[in-house]
Scaffold this motif. Structure first.
Motif, mmCIF file in Angstrom:
data_model
loop_
_atom_site.group_PDB
_atom_site.id
_atom_site.type_symbol
_atom_site.label_atom_id
_atom_site.label_comp_id
_atom_site.label_asym_id
_atom_site.label_seq_id
_atom_site.Cartn_x
_atom_site.Cartn_y
_atom_site.Cartn_z
ATOM 1 N N VAL A 90 -7.624 23.975 -30.969
ATOM 2 C CA VAL A 90 -7.303 24.384 -32.348
ATOM 3 C C VAL A 90 -7.729 23.263 -33.294
ATOM 4 O O VAL A 90 -6.961 22.337 -33.559
ATOM 5 C CB VAL A 90 -5.788 24.675 -32.530
ATOM 6 N N HIS A 92 -8.220 21.329 -36.676
ATOM 7 C CA HIS A 92 -7.381 21.383 -37.883
ATOM 8 C C HIS A 92 -8.241 21.831 -39.054
ATOM 9 O O HIS A 92 -9.062 21.082 -39.560
ATOM 10 C CB HIS A 92 -6.795 19.999 -38.150
ATOM 11 N N GLY A 93 -8.016 23.094 -39.508
ATOM 12 C CA GLY A 93 -8.853 23.613 -40.582
ATOM 13 C C GLY A 93 -8.100 23.940 -41.853
ATOM 14 O O GLY A 93 -8.701 24.043 -42.922
ATOM 15 N N GLN A 98 -3.082 24.431 -38.745
ATOM 16 C CA GLN A 98 -2.238 23.282 -38.393
ATOM 17 C C GLN A 98 -0.927 23.766 -37.773
ATOM 18 O O GLN A 98 -0.497 23.288 -36.720
ATOM 19 C CB GLN A 98 -1.950 22.476 -39.654
ATOM 20 N N THR A 116 -6.095 19.592 -29.878
ATOM 21 C CA THR A 116 -6.326 19.663 -31.320
ATOM 22 C C THR A 116 -7.337 18.591 -31.704
ATOM 23 O O THR A 116 -7.622 17.680 -30.922
ATOM 24 C CB THR A 116 -5.021 19.431 -32.097
ATOM 25 N N TYR A 118 -8.736 16.665 -35.516
ATOM 26 C CA TYR A 118 -8.652 16.646 -36.979
ATOM 27 C C TYR A 118 -10.032 16.446 -37.594
ATOM 28 O O TYR A 118 -10.731 15.488 -37.264
ATOM 29 C CB TYR A 118 -7.703 15.533 -37.450
ATOM 30 N N LEU A 119 -10.394 17.354 -38.459
ATOM 31 C CA LEU A 119 -11.671 17.221 -39.169
ATOM 32 C C LEU A 119 -11.439 16.582 -40.522
ATOM 33 O O LEU A 119 -10.719 17.148 -41.340
ATOM 34 C CB LEU A 119 -12.300 18.603 -39.382
ATOM 35 N N PRO A 120 -12.034 15.427 -40.770
ATOM 36 C CA PRO A 120 -11.800 14.787 -42.067
ATOM 37 C C PRO A 120 -12.324 15.658 -43.192
ATOM 38 O O PRO A 120 -13.264 16.425 -43.023
ATOM 39 C CB PRO A 120 -12.582 13.478 -41.965
ATOM 40 N N ARG A 121 -11.685 15.518 -44.338
ATOM 41 C CA ARG A 121 -12.016 16.373 -45.477
ATOM 42 C C ARG A 121 -13.133 15.786 -46.343
ATOM 43 O O ARG A 121 -13.625 16.472 -47.232
ATOM 44 C CB ARG A 121 -10.777 16.606 -46.329
ATOM 45 N N PHE A 130 -14.499 8.089 -38.445
ATOM 46 C CA PHE A 130 -13.216 8.604 -37.951
ATOM 47 C C PHE A 130 -13.431 9.791 -37.013
ATOM 48 O O PHE A 130 -12.840 9.867 -35.935
ATOM 49 C CB PHE A 130 -12.310 9.034 -39.115
ATOM 50 N N GLU A 134 -12.297 10.458 -33.258
ATOM 51 C CA GLU A 134 -11.470 11.625 -32.912
ATOM 52 C C GLU A 134 -12.118 12.391 -31.748
ATOM 53 O O GLU A 134 -11.433 12.861 -30.837
ATOM 54 C CB GLU A 134 -11.335 12.508 -34.167
#
Lengths: 363, 440
Positions: A90, A92-93, A98, A116, A118-121, A130, A134
């Protein structure tokens, strides 16, 4: 002939993978690290719903104001739809995804391990660094779950395979007019990128582009389609019957995944750079300016005078941008139509009428 | 800064405004001193409420005249602000302003103004309240200063990111994003390093916009004041562990304003010292926030701002005290992670760890701990249509609370700022049934 191209279904792709002794990764939207999963011997099969099914099992865990994509996905998992998967990923979108990842990890605890990422914004150098870290962590968790340890050469080979498929996706979207498929059939081909092995998808796209069109199609009204996913797919047939064609794609499941090819010796850095190189995307919090500019370019390149925003109910990433995008497009004389859908529902009649009327106004 | 602007600021805020607000505070304190109770079933009102009113009014009065006098940053409620304070920024919190609109029943009209401009009713009602304010120019606090800088930290939700992109496009000012990876489990070193680097980058932008450099000693001082205020706020909430509780979560929802929007200020520390002293005195005298406390509950999620008073009175009438809330607790629980001598490292650590940036299991564990610490009999979970990160997970949390933890828990459907998503009758019926089960 292009219209004879057989696009394997999700089911067929899964069967083929299992028969070949490979594993499956059930992957939720929006930007999965496909190369990493493939390097671990898993075929990433994306879970967009599936559409048209009840989300009642998921409704026992998620409030009705959570988007239908997430509720339907959880229902599908609880019904055993993802039982064949060796891992569930999953990324993180958004807040809903989340929540899904967290509820799966903390409460539902399905049999396949839930991972999971996390995709940085942003898309600054520090974001790329990062994400590379990840992905290294995810690599370690995959290794722990599966016992697989792909070396650097295997990782790089997977990166290059995916990049060829990404390029094929871009060529397919660019060469839309050359592929003599109807709207719905064309998008079935495009969306097979969600579950086919990269090399199979690239070959399929190549065949579709190489084959001569069956016959010249009558002139159609060009349109840009924006949103997450073109569901219900029957909408595309409605659009075709109304005399329109999708010439610009700003969909999270396709056009926003036109990642740029990368270079370099370090596989995680390349994966990270590639994943963050796509067009401006609401789910990564792109600026309004960047999104507007991108839509303007798509509309200009395609000669489109209309944009259809296809949003899922409660999808905040998409909904926030709409008023300012519509206003910006209107300044260019580009009209916009917003259609809100729920993945669990069949094609609603009022939506069909609105789409037909919109196409008429563009002629 | 123009000399005319500075003159107007000092005349309106520092001289006349300050004097008028002090006078108003004295009047309020005089009135409060004569009141035996804050409501038919409530205990005596908190005397420090007059001081709170003065602080908040001064904050918004400053905002009204600050343009051209100080740089203005609009910030999300969970954003690191100590560097901005140290650089002299005036900070505007659209979420807090949204709460003010909610309490004063302006929420619906602001939401409607946003919806008229095309924003979906399914978006967060704080965001819609803010868009409505920006678009209409109307607010119950007079006037909001436009931002020179936007600072958004997604440690409370992803919604703020899209919201602030809309603001950045509207105001055409720089937007600084502090992107905090969501902690499904524990923070990993690369996550901390990522946030730390972004804080460095945020400081650079803030310095550039302010046209001055950050003084390390001033930053340490602001951090010390933040640390002290947060510590005091935690102690204030912990007085709710006493029986009877001298303060309820309803009071905390109001008195939390300074810890959110004025931390890092001497006046906030002074105010919380006074509030703590008042609560300790109440505890010594056995004075409760309710006239007769029979049951104690924990609240989860944001308050229902436009129904604070009726809900408070309805529960008080049944002898039910909301002795704590996970929401107000979030502004105190991280105090031990703050080290004023390492301000920037400390900020990275603290701002990565709010409850809303942590998994649903962590929130359940927090509720389980608070249930024990506050000797609560059950939990009211506000299922907030406008806040998915806080609400998703509550259905499982409710089952676990009621099952393994033996704490009755009720899901109350509402929305923190949009009254159209709240059914009084349905809420009252559900609440009544729940309280009967609880024996209240």
């Amino acid at each position: 002939m292009p219209n004879e191209i057989h696009v394997p279904s999700r089911r067929e792709a899964i069967r083929a993978q299992v028969q070949s002794g490979g594993g499956l990764a059930a992957v939720f939207p929006y930007h999965p690290p496909r190369a990493l999963l493939r390097a671990h011997g898993l075929l990433p099969v994306e879970v967009w719903g599936p559409p048209g099914r009840s989300s009642s099992r998921g409704d026992a865990h998620l409030q009705p104001y959570t988007c239908s994509l997430v509720r339907a996905g959880l229902s599908f998992l609880l019904e055993g739809g993802l039982d064949q998967a060796r891992v569930v990923l999953v990324p993180h979108g958004c807040d809903s995804l989340q929540g899904l990842g967290s509820v799966l990890l903390d409460f539902v605890k399905p049999a396949p391990p839930v991972l999971t990422c996390y995709l940085p914004r942003g898309d600054r150098a520090l974001d790329r660094a990062f994400l590379a870290d990840e992905l290294r962590e995810l690599d370690a968790r995959l290794a722990a779950a599966l016992g697989t340890r792909p070396d650097e050469a295997a990782l790089l080979a997977a990166v290059e395979r995916e990049e060829r498929a990404d390029q094929a996706l871009g060529e397919l979207l660019e060469g839309r007019a050359r592929v003599g498929l109807g709207e719905e059939a064309f998008y079935r081909l495009v969306r097979s990128r969600e579950y086919l092995p990269a090399e199979d998808f690239a070959a399929l796209a190549g065949r579709a582009l190489a084959a001569p069109a069956a016959s010249a199609r009558p002139a159609r009204t060009p349109l840009v389609v924006s949103g997450l996913v073109p569901e219900p797919m029957a909408l595309l047939s409605v659009l075709e019957a109304a005399g329109a064609t999708v010439t610009g794609d700003d969909l999270a499941c396709s056009g926003r995944r036109r990642y740029r090819p990368t270079q370099g010796p370090e596989p995680f850095a390349r994966m990270s750079e590639g994943m963050l190189s796509g067009p401006p995307d609401s789910t990564r919090g792109a600026s309004v300016e960047a999104r507007l500019q991108h839509l303007r370019q798509l509309a200009r390149a395609a000669g489109a005078r209309g944009v259809v925003f296809l949003t899922l109910k409660f999808c905040e990433p998409e909904l926030y941008y709409l008023p300012q995008l519509r206003e910006g497009l209107a300044q260019d004389g580009v009209r916009a139509l917003s259609l809100e859908v729920d993945l669990a529902e069949a094609l609603p009649a009022p939506l069909v009428t609105r789409l037909e009327a919109f196409v008429e106004t563009l002629r | 800064m123009s000399s005319l602007g500075a003159l107007r600021f000092h005349a309106s805020v520092s001289l006349l405004g300050r004097a008028a607000l002090r006078l108003d505070r004295l009047r309020t304190e005089h009135k409060l001193a004569r009141m035996k109770s804050a409501g038919p079933h409530l205990g005596p009102p908190l005397m420090t409420s007059g001081w709170l009113k003065e602080l908040i009014s001064r904050h918004y009065l400053t905002g009204r005249y600050v343009r051209g006098v100080r740089k203005v940053a609009w910030v999300t409620s969970g954003a690191p602000v100590e560097h901005l304070k140290a650089l002299g920024y005036y900070l505007m919190y659209p979420e807090n302003h949204g709460a003010v609109c909610g309490i004063r029943r302006w929420g619906e009209r602001q939401c409607l103004a946003a919806e008229d401009a095309g924003y979906s009713r399914d978006l967060c009602s704080y965001a819609r309240t803010d868009f409505g304010t920006v678009l209409s120019g109307q607010t119950p606090v007079g006037r909001l200063p436009p931002p020179d800088l936007l600072v958004c930290c997604n440690n409370i939700c992803q919604t703020v990111l899209y919201w602030y992109q809309v603001l950045a496009h509207h105001f055409q000012v720089p937007l600084v994003l502090i992107d905090t990876p969501f902690l499904y489990t524990e923070a990993r070193p690369h996550m901390l390093a990522f946030v730390r680097k972004q804080i460095d980058a945020a400081v650079e932008v803030a310095e550039r916009t302010a046209g001055r450099s950050l003084a390390p000693a001033r930053l340490e001082e602001v951090m010390r004041l933040s640390h002290e205020a947060i510590g005091l706020w935690l102690k204030i909430m912990q007085t709710g562990r006493n029986r009877p509780a001298p303060i309820t979560a309803f009071d905390e929802f109001i008195h939390m304003a300074p810890i959110v929007e004025m931390r890092g200020e001497e006046s906030t520390v002074a105010y919380y010292r006074a509030l703590l002293a008042e609560l300790e005195e109440r505890t010594r005298r056995g004075v409760g926030a309710l006239q007769a406390e029979r049951k104690r509950l924990l609240w989860d999620n944001l308050p229902i701002w436009y129904r604070l008073r009726p809900l408070s009175e309805s529960l008080a009438a049944r002898g039910v005290a909301l002795v704590a809330s996970t929401y107000t607790n979030a502004w105190g629980e991280l105090v031990e992670r703050i080290d004023p001598t390492r301000p920037l490292d400390s900020m990275a650590e603290v701002y990565l760890h709010p409850i809303l940036n942590r998994g649903t299991g962590h929130k359940l564990a927090t509720m389980a701990r608070m249930l024990k610490e506050y000797q609560a009999d059950g939990v009211l979970l506000h299922s907030d249509r406008s806040c998915k990160p806080y609400s998703v997970g509550q259905m499982d949390q409710q089952r676990r609370l009621a099952g393994e933890l033996g704490a009755p828990a009720l899901l109350l459907d509402a929305d923190h700022n949009d009254p159209r998503a709240y059914s009084e009758e349905q809420a009252e019926n559900r609440l009544q049934a729940f309280l009967e089960v609880l024996g209240a």
